[in-house]
Design a protein around this motif. Structure first.
Motif, PDB file in Angstrom:
ATOM      1  N   GLU A  76       0.830  -1.201   0.000  1.00  0.00           N
ATOM      2  CA  GLU A  76       0.000   0.000   0.000  1.00  0.00           C
ATOM      3  C   GLU A  76       0.868   1.256   0.000  1.00  0.00           C
ATOM      4  O   GLU A  76       0.555   2.233  -0.682  1.00  0.00           O
ATOM      5  CB  GLU A  76      -0.923  -0.016   1.218  1.00  0.00           C
ATOM      6  N   GLN A  77       1.960   1.249   0.741  1.00  0.00           N
ATOM      7  CA  GLN A  77       2.863   2.395   0.784  1.00  0.00           C
ATOM      8  C   GLN A  77       3.523   2.613  -0.575  1.00  0.00           C
ATOM      9  O   GLN A  77       3.664   3.761  -1.024  1.00  0.00           O
ATOM     10  CB  GLN A  77       3.922   2.198   1.876  1.00  0.00           C
ATOM     11  N   LYS A  78       3.920   1.540  -1.250  1.00  0.00           N
ATOM     12  CA  LYS A  78       4.510   1.670  -2.583  1.00  0.00           C
ATOM     13  C   LYS A  78       3.501   2.247  -3.572  1.00  0.00           C
ATOM     14  O   LYS A  78       3.839   3.077  -4.415  1.00  0.00           O
ATOM     15  CB  LYS A  78       5.004   0.314  -3.087  1.00  0.00           C
ATOM     16  N   LYS A  79       2.244   1.819  -3.468  1.00  0.00           N
ATOM     17  CA  LYS A  79       1.202   2.313  -4.358  1.00  0.00           C
ATOM     18  C   LYS A  79       0.963   3.802  -4.125  1.00  0.00           C
ATOM     19  O   LYS A  79       0.816   4.574  -5.068  1.00  0.00           O
ATOM     20  CB  LYS A  79      -0.091   1.535  -4.125  1.00  0.00           C
ATOM     21  N   LYS A  80       0.955   4.219  -2.856  1.00  0.00           N
ATOM     22  CA  LYS A  80       0.746   5.637  -2.541  1.00  0.00           C
ATOM     23  C   LYS A  80       1.918   6.479  -3.020  1.00  0.00           C
ATOM     24  O   LYS A  80       1.723   7.573  -3.559  1.00  0.00           O
ATOM     25  CB  LYS A  80       0.535   5.834  -1.043  1.00  0.00           C
ATOM     26  N   ASN A  81       3.152   5.988  -2.841  1.00  0.00           N
ATOM     27  CA  ASN A  81       4.326   6.725  -3.314  1.00  0.00           C
ATOM     28  C   ASN A  81       4.302   6.879  -4.832  1.00  0.00           C
ATOM     29  O   ASN A  81       4.665   7.935  -5.357  1.00  0.00           O
ATOM     30  CB  ASN A  81       5.610   6.044  -2.860  1.00  0.00           C
ATOM     31  N   ALA A  82       3.877   5.836  -5.552  1.00  0.00           N
ATOM     32  CA  ALA A  82       3.776   5.924  -7.011  1.00  0.00           C
ATOM     33  C   ALA A  82       2.710   6.932  -7.416  1.00  0.00           C
ATOM     34  O   ALA A  82       2.890   7.691  -8.377  1.00  0.00           O
ATOM     35  CB  ALA A  82       3.466   4.553  -7.593  1.00  0.00           C
ATOM     36  N   MET A  83       1.592   6.957  -6.689  1.00  0.00           N
ATOM     37  CA  MET A  83       0.521   7.910  -6.975  1.00  0.00           C
ATOM     38  C   MET A  83       1.012   9.343  -6.761  1.00  0.00           C
ATOM     39  O   MET A  83       0.771  10.214  -7.595  1.00  0.00           O
ATOM     40  CB  MET A  83      -0.686   7.641  -6.077  1.00  0.00           C
ATOM     41  N   LEU A  84       1.724   9.586  -5.666  1.00  0.00           N
ATOM     42  CA  LEU A  84       2.213  10.935  -5.374  1.00  0.00           C
ATOM     43  C   LEU A  84       3.309  11.354  -6.350  1.00  0.00           C
ATOM     44  O   LEU A  84       3.445  12.534  -6.668  1.00  0.00           O
ATOM     45  CB  LEU A  84       2.714  11.020  -3.941  1.00  0.00           C
ATOM     46  N   ALA A  85       4.095  10.398  -6.846  1.00  0.00           N
ATOM     47  CA  ALA A  85       5.140  10.728  -7.808  1.00  0.00           C
ATOM     48  C   ALA A  85       4.549  11.084  -9.168  1.00  0.00           C
ATOM     49  O   ALA A  85       5.169  11.812  -9.946  1.00  0.00           O
ATOM     50  CB  ALA A  85       6.110   9.557  -7.950  1.00  0.00           C
ATOM     51  N   ALA A  86       3.351  10.587  -9.463  1.00  0.00           N
ATOM     52  CA  ALA A  86       2.716  10.836 -10.759  1.00  0.00           C
ATOM     53  C   ALA A  86       1.809  12.058 -10.756  1.00  0.00           C
ATOM     54  O   ALA A  86       1.065  12.271 -11.704  1.00  0.00           O
ATOM     55  CB  ALA A  86       1.925   9.602 -11.178  1.00  0.00           C
ATOM     56  N   LEU A  87       1.851  12.873  -9.705  1.00  0.00           N
ATOM     57  CA  LEU A  87       1.019  14.077  -9.648  1.00  0.00           C
ATOM     58  C   LEU A  87       1.402  15.050 -10.761  1.00  0.00           C
ATOM     59  O   LEU A  87       2.586  15.238 -11.047  1.00  0.00           O
ATOM     60  CB  LEU A  87       1.182  14.787  -8.311  1.00  0.00           C
ATOM     61  N   GLU A  88       0.389  15.651 -11.366  1.00  0.00           N
ATOM     62  CA  GLU A  88       0.616  16.648 -12.404  1.00  0.00           C
ATOM     63  C   GLU A  88      -0.316  17.832 -12.179  1.00  0.00           C
ATOM     64  O   GLU A  88      -1.336  17.709 -11.504  1.00  0.00           O
ATOM     65  CB  GLU A  88       0.341  16.048 -13.784  1.00  0.00           C
ATOM     66  N   VAL A  89       0.045  18.951 -12.767  1.00  0.00           N
ATOM     67  CA  VAL A  89      -0.804  20.134 -12.696  1.00  0.00           C
ATOM     68  C   VAL A  89      -2.105  19.826 -13.439  1.00  0.00           C
ATOM     69  O   VAL A  89      -2.096  19.258 -14.520  1.00  0.00           O
ATOM     70  CB  VAL A  89      -0.094  21.356 -13.321  1.00  0.00           C
ATOM     71  N   GLY A  90      -3.227  20.168 -12.813  1.00  0.00           N
ATOM     72  CA  GLY A  90      -4.531  19.929 -13.413  1.00  0.00           C
ATOM     73  C   GLY A  90      -5.240  18.708 -12.862  1.00  0.00           C
ATOM     74  O   GLY A  90      -6.414  18.486 -13.148  1.00  0.00           O
ATOM     75  N   ASP A  91      -4.552  17.899 -12.072  1.00  0.00           N
ATOM     76  CA  ASP A  91      -5.185  16.722 -11.468  1.00  0.00           C
ATOM     77  C   ASP A  91      -6.155  17.155 -10.376  1.00  0.00           C
ATOM     78  O   ASP A  91      -5.893  18.098  -9.630  1.00  0.00           O
ATOM     79  CB  ASP A  91      -4.142  15.794 -10.845  1.00  0.00           C
ATOM     80  N   THR A  92      -7.270  16.458 -10.290  1.00  0.00           N
ATOM     81  CA  THR A  92      -8.224  16.678  -9.208  1.00  0.00           C
ATOM     82  C   THR A  92      -7.835  15.758  -8.063  1.00  0.00           C
ATOM     83  O   THR A  92      -7.599  14.568  -8.281  1.00  0.00           O
ATOM     84  CB  THR A  92      -9.652  16.373  -9.670  1.00  0.00           C
ATOM     85  N   VAL A  93      -7.758  16.301  -6.852  1.00  0.00           N
ATOM     86  CA  VAL A  93      -7.298  15.528  -5.701  1.00  0.00           C
ATOM     87  C   VAL A  93      -8.289  15.617  -4.554  1.00  0.00           C
ATOM     88  O   VAL A  93      -9.080  16.552  -4.472  1.00  0.00           O
ATOM     89  CB  VAL A  93      -5.910  16.005  -5.214  1.00  0.00           C
ATOM     90  N   LEU A  94      -8.230  14.600  -3.706  1.00  0.00           N
ATOM     91  CA  LEU A  94      -8.952  14.594  -2.438  1.00  0.00           C
ATOM     92  C   LEU A  94      -7.893  14.597  -1.353  1.00  0.00           C
ATOM     93  O   LEU A  94      -7.011  13.738  -1.342  1.00  0.00           O
ATOM     94  CB  LEU A  94      -9.839  13.352  -2.313  1.00  0.00           C
ATOM     95  N   THR A  95      -7.965  15.566  -0.449  1.00  0.00           N
ATOM     96  CA  THR A  95      -6.974  15.658   0.619  1.00  0.00           C
ATOM     97  C   THR A  95      -7.362  14.750   1.777  1.00  0.00           C
ATOM     98  O   THR A  95      -8.491  14.258   1.844  1.00  0.00           O
ATOM     99  CB  THR A  95      -6.840  17.108   1.124  1.00  0.00           C
ATOM    100  N   THR A  96      -6.436  14.531   2.690  1.00  0.00           N
ATOM    101  CA  THR A  96      -6.715  13.699   3.859  1.00  0.00           C
ATOM    102  C   THR A  96      -7.746  14.335   4.773  1.00  0.00           C
ATOM    103  O   THR A  96      -8.394  13.641   5.552  1.00  0.00           O
ATOM    104  CB  THR A  96      -5.431  13.442   4.661  1.00  0.00           C
ATOM    105  N   SER A  97      -7.939  15.644   4.651  1.00  0.00           N
ATOM    106  CA  SER A  97      -8.954  16.319   5.468  1.00  0.00           C
ATOM    107  C   SER A  97     -10.323  16.319   4.802  1.00  0.00           C
ATOM    108  O   SER A  97     -11.285  16.813   5.378  1.00  0.00           O
ATOM    109  CB  SER A  97      -8.519  17.748   5.772  1.00  0.00           C
ATOM    110  N   GLY A  98     -10.434  15.771   3.574  1.00  0.00           N
ATOM    111  CA  GLY A  98     -11.720  15.624   2.923  1.00  0.00           C
ATOM    112  C   GLY A  98     -12.088  16.712   1.934  1.00  0.00           C
ATOM    113  O   GLY A  98     -13.225  16.772   1.482  1.00  0.00           O
ATOM    114  N   PHE A  99     -11.152  17.560   1.551  1.00  0.00           N
ATOM    115  CA  PHE A  99     -11.434  18.621   0.593  1.00  0.00           C
ATOM    116  C   PHE A  99     -11.048  18.187  -0.817  1.00  0.00           C
ATOM    117  O   PHE A  99      -9.998  17.587  -1.021  1.00  0.00           O
ATOM    118  CB  PHE A  99     -10.655  19.899   0.947  1.00  0.00           C
ATOM    119  N   TYR A 100     -11.901  18.517  -1.792  1.00  0.00           N
ATOM    120  CA  TYR A 100     -11.587  18.280  -3.194  1.00  0.00           C
ATOM    121  C   TYR A 100     -10.998  19.550  -3.772  1.00  0.00           C
ATOM    122  O   TYR A 100     -11.457  20.655  -3.466  1.00  0.00           O
ATOM    123  CB  TYR A 100     -12.853  17.929  -3.985  1.00  0.00           C
TER     124      TYR A 100
END
Length: 109
Positions: free
Chosen positions: A36-60
């Motif tokens: 799960e940690q490897k999957k999350k690190n890969a997701m965070l490494a693939a972040l790009e400008v324009g991506d829609t995200v959900l934060t840990t506090s629940g904000f889109y």
């Protein structure tokens, strides 16, 4: 002589049970957490400008700028609400091309 053989057998059984306990803990607790940690690190490494995200506090929000470990996220339709936050505060990423794909009905298969 019989007592020495029984004591040796009980030590072997105790060692075997401890080894089995650690193997169980590794395969059912440690290994899934590492995956799960490897999957999350890969997701965070693939972040790009324009991506829609959900934060840990629940904000889109939408990413508008990325630096080393900080991203600037724009929340809501108000263009003045831009907040810098750490990459680790992002829990889910939705790529713009993923949002345009139609959702398939699983019952039709």
């Amino acid at each position: 002589m019989f007592l020495a053989a029984t004591a040796t057998g009980s030590y072997a059984g105790m060692i075997l049970s401890i080894v089995l306990l650690f193997a169980f803990m590794y395969f059912f607790m440690i290994r899934p957490q590492q995956k799960e940690q490897k999957k999350k690190n890969a997701m965070l490494a693939a972040l790009e400008v324009g991506d829609t995200v959900l934060t840990t506090s629940g904000f889109y929000g939408t990413i508008i700028d990325i630096s080393d470990d900080t991203v600037i996220v724009e929340f809501g339709s108000n263009r003045n609400c831009r907040i810098p936050m750490q990459r680790a505060a992002i829990s889910v990423v939705e790529k713009p091309e993923d949002a345009s794909k139609p959702v398939e009905d699983k019952k039709s298969k």
